[in-house]
Design an enzyme around this catalytic site. Structure first.
Site, PDB file in Angstrom:
ATOM      1  N   GLN A 105       0.816  -1.222   0.000  1.00 20.81           N
ATOM      2  CA  GLN A 105       0.000   0.000   0.000  1.00 20.81           C
ATOM      3  C   GLN A 105       0.848   1.271   0.000  1.00 20.81           C
ATOM      4  O   GLN A 105       0.317   2.369  -0.110  1.00 20.81           O
ATOM      5  CB  GLN A 105      -0.957  -0.011   1.187  1.00 20.81           C
ATOM      6  CG  GLN A 105      -0.274   0.067   2.536  1.00 20.81           C
ATOM      7  CD  GLN A 105      -1.251  -0.035   3.699  1.00 20.81           C
ATOM      8  OE1 GLN A 105      -1.698  -1.111   4.070  1.00 20.81           O
ATOM      9  NE2 GLN A 105      -1.593   1.107   4.290  1.00 20.81           N
TER      10      GLN A 105
ATOM     11  N   HIS B 135      -6.207  -1.389  11.774  1.00 20.88           N
ATOM     12  CA  HIS B 135      -5.598  -1.831  10.512  1.00 20.88           C
ATOM     13  C   HIS B 135      -6.389  -3.010   9.931  1.00 20.88           C
ATOM     14  O   HIS B 135      -6.664  -3.985  10.632  1.00 20.88           O
ATOM     15  CB  HIS B 135      -4.144  -2.239  10.774  1.00 20.88           C
ATOM     16  CG  HIS B 135      -3.415  -2.682   9.557  1.00 20.88           C
ATOM     17  ND1 HIS B 135      -3.328  -1.928   8.402  1.00 20.88           N
ATOM     18  CD2 HIS B 135      -2.719  -3.829   9.286  1.00 20.88           C
ATOM     19  CE1 HIS B 135      -2.617  -2.567   7.500  1.00 20.88           C
ATOM     20  NE2 HIS B 135      -2.242  -3.732   8.013  1.00 20.88           N
TER      21      HIS B 135
ATOM     22  N   ASN C 239      -1.167  -9.404   4.766  1.00 20.46           N
ATOM     23  CA  ASN C 239      -1.078  -7.960   4.992  1.00 20.46           C
ATOM     24  C   ASN C 239      -0.853  -7.254   3.663  1.00 20.46           C
ATOM     25  O   ASN C 239      -0.715  -7.899   2.617  1.00 20.46           O
ATOM     26  CB  ASN C 239       0.060  -7.682   5.993  1.00 20.46           C
ATOM     27  CG  ASN C 239      -0.092  -6.348   6.693  1.00 20.46           C
ATOM     28  OD1 ASN C 239      -0.960  -5.537   6.342  1.00 20.46           O
ATOM     29  ND2 ASN C 239       0.743  -6.084   7.673  1.00 20.46           N
TER      30      ASN C 239
END
Lengths: 80, 214
Positions: B19, B162, B182
């Site tokens: 990201q 998160h 993740n």
């Protein structure tokens, strides 16, 4: 890579943050109790303060409008 | 329930994304769930556009944050078709929403479900196996320094910040754990993944569970 991850700070400041990261790693690792426990150390985020890290990467939140469905114990017992 | 289950074994999970400096973990998490669910019901496994969700989900704040259930709510209400990532690539910044003609290839959802499984992680295993990878919101403060192993301390519930994707679990060893994808690149953690202890709602992993219906 970790000396200037987001700019805005002098190299000395950034190095200070990095040293604090090392202290944090030691603290986190001191609680490891056996094989398989998580271990912590230098990675791409070690030059970020916890505040910088949170501002960049910890930006998700549960919707306030949502009331998540909580399954009933009776229903769970039945399916089990 | 099996003692080990991992959607990656069935080649139904796309690769780990990065990201970068964009706080859109919520979009990566939801798009990952849709990619896998779409493949599980028989379509090819495709990288879908995270940028489309970042730019267009008006209930969220793009790279400045958002929530998984808001993203699902928007996808469901707007009947938006997610296009391929190659058609609408990730730019790590929030931009103007780009619209596509209805004839364009895209993946849409028919609904979504959200649960609090904080006391019912066994149910979470059931959903994972029967539906597919599930989006969760965790406390990831200590994940800043994570290198590997199973997280079982220094992680609280009730402080979710998160969004990630649970793709499997492993109960064959001394410490059972969730296998979590993740969006911080493959150099973080275990090739981009993290293992979180099962059974005690570590990191609040079962507090906010969401998945698409397709």
């Amino acid at each position: 890579l970790f000396m200037d991850p987001v700019g805005e700070r002098s190299p000395a400041d950034r190095y200070g943050i990095f040293l604090k990261s090392l202290e944090r790693h030691a603290l986190l690792n001191s609680d490891a109790r056996g094989s398989g426990d998580a271990y912590y150390g230098i990675n791409q985020f070690s030059g970020l303060s916890p505040e910088e890290f949170a501002n960049l990467y910890l930006q998700s939140y549960p919707s306030r409008s949502l009331d998540p469905y909580v399954p009933s114990k009776a229903a769970l017992g039945g399916s089990a | 329930l099996p003692s080990r289950f991992d959607w990656r074994d069935k080649k139904l999970v796309t690769g780990v994304k990065n990201q970068l400096d964009c706080g859109a973990c919520w979009a990566f998490s939801i798009v990952g769930a849709i990619e896998s669910r779409n493949a599980i019901i028989g379509h090819p496994l495709e990288d879908l556009s995270v940028q489309q969700v970042i730019d267009c989900s008006y209930l969220d704040k793009g790279c400045n944050g958002g929530s998984t259930d808001n993203a699902l709510k928007w996808l469901n209400q707007s009947h938006t078709k997610l296009v391929k990532s190659s058609e609408y690539p990730f730019k790590a910044t929030t931009g103007a929403c780009h619209y596509f003609p209805p004839t364009e290839f895209g993946v849409s959802i028919k609904g979504y479900e959200a649960y609090d499984f904080s006391d019912y992680e066994e149910q979470m295993m059931n959903i994972l196996i029967n539906v597919g990878p599930i989006a969760v919101i965790v406390d990831a403060v200590s994940w800043q320094d994570y290198l590997g192993g199973i997280i079982q301390h220094h992680c609280s519930s009730g402080h979710s910040n998160h969004a990630v994707l649970v793709v499997g679990f492993d109960k064959t060893g001394d410490t059972p754990y969730w296998i979590v994808k993740n969006s911080w690149g493959t150099s973080w953690g275990i090739d981009g993944y993290v293992h979180v202890k099962m059974g005690q709602n570590i990191c609040g992993i079962a507090d906010f569970v969401a998945f698409p219906v397709m």
